[in-house]
Write an enzyme that holds these catalytic residues in place. Structure first.
Site: not given
Ligand SMILES: Cc1cc2nc3c(=O)[nH]c(=O)nc-3n(C[C@H](O)[C@H](O)[C@H](O)COP(=O)(O)OP(=O)(O)OC[C@H]3O[C@@H](n4cnc5c(N)ncnc54)[C@H](O)[C@@H]3O)c2cc1C
Length: 252
Positions: A2, A28, A113, A115-116, A152, A209, A212, A240
């Site tokens: 995560g 994944i 960077p 990827e983002r 409007q 929106q 509708g 976050e």
């Molecule tokens: C459809 C889908 C496809 C994906 N594909 C891939 C993939 O191909 N490869 C891969 O590696 N991953 C993949 N992911 C995983 C994805 O990158 C993670 O879901 C994401 O990084 C968030 O991690 P998490 O789900 O464990 O949430 P968590 O880390 O448990 O986070 C839960 C909440 O806590 C918040 N949070 C966590 N840490 C902090 C902090 N330090 N400060 C403040 N807030 C925080 C988060 O912002 C979130 O709101 C995929 C996810 C989805 C849903």
């Protein structure tokens, strides 16, 4: 793992010419269909620095002990599969090590960077598509005897959206130039992902929106854009996490 990239618990223990891989990873993209997967695993532990000791291993689809869970049901992005992968004593030849042992964190961080930025571009592109759909719909749909586009409020909402798109485009263009020149910083990539994906959510919501009740119907493309958009603020690092990266660059 995560949000906590260095929190990898999957392990790869050297055994002769192989590594023995154990662990699992939820979510994944493409995991159901992939023939090869690149796994981040811990090959050694450094209590002082969790970023050290991570390595990349290429796992082939038919290796014994490599198991794929079911295709997870998502609320959007239904055209791409998302799987949980399990590695149960998978014997991976050491020649399948990608790059140097223990250097995975740097390699992963290096690609983040880009990827983002690619997720930001998807956000901008789909928000642009939503505005085009809303303009077409607003011109066609008659309410109170005239096209929705004549009100409007409709014009103002779509004008706000167009302004948001232009701001997103400016950030994307700037980031693309930096990427091309090798100067895109993690913080700037985080800013463009944060802005474009949050903007995508605002814009697509407003465009839905405008549609509708029809906007809530699955057969309308705006409904799909709405459902698909939700994940861009989560994957590739949540909003976050983007804010954490940005604030760190500000010395906070
Ligand atoms: C459809 C889908 C496809 C994906 N594909 C891939 C993939 O191909 N490869 C891969 O590696 N991953 C993949 N992911 C995983 C994805 O990158 C993670 O879901 C994401 O990084 C968030 O991690 P998490 O789900 O464990 O949430 P968590 O880390 O448990 O986070 C839960 C909440 O806590 C918040 N949070 C966590 N840490 C902090 C902090 N330090 N400060 C403040 N807030 C925080 C988060 O912002 C979130 O709101 C995929 C996810 C989805 C849903």
């Amino acid at each position: 793992i995560g949000s906590d990239l260095a929190g990898v618990t999957t392990t790869a223990v050297r055994d002769g010419d192989d590594y023995i891989l154990n662990g699992n990873k939820t979510f994944i993209t493409g995991g159901i269909n992939a023939d090869l997967v690149i796994v981040v695993a811990r090959t050694s532990k450094d209590p002082e620095n969790r970023r050290k000791g991570l390595s990349l291993l290429v796992v082939e689809g038919d290796m014994p002990g490599f198991l794929r869970g079911r295709n997870l049901h998502k609320i959007g992005m239904k055209s791409s599969d998302t799987a949980e992968l399990t590695f149960d004593n998978v014997r991976v030849p050491a020649r399948n090590l990608l790059g140097e042992e223990g250097k995975a964190f740097g390699m992963l961080a290096h690609n983040l960077p880009q990827e983002r930025l690619s997720i930001a571009i998807t956000g901008l592109a789909t928000a642009t598509a939503a505005v085009n759909l809303a303009i077409d719909y607003a011109k066609e749909r008659l309410v109170f005897g005239k096209p929705l586009a004549d009100f409007q409020n409709t014009k103002f909402v779509l004008a706000e959206c167009a302004t948001e798109l232009q701001a997103g485009q400016a950030l994307v263009d700037q980031a693309l130039i930096a990427l091309d020149g090798g100067t895109l910083t993690p913080a700037d990539a985080a800013k463009v992902k944060l802005f474009c994906t949050e903007m995508q959510a605002r814009v697509i919501d407003k465009c839905l929106q405008v549609h509708g009740g029809y906007g809530y119907m699955s057969e309308y493309p705006i409904a799909r854009l709405y459902a698909d958009a939700r994940v861009t603020r989560i994957f590739g690092g949540t909003s976050e996490v983007m804010k954490s990266v940005i604030s760190k660059s500000m010395g906070l």
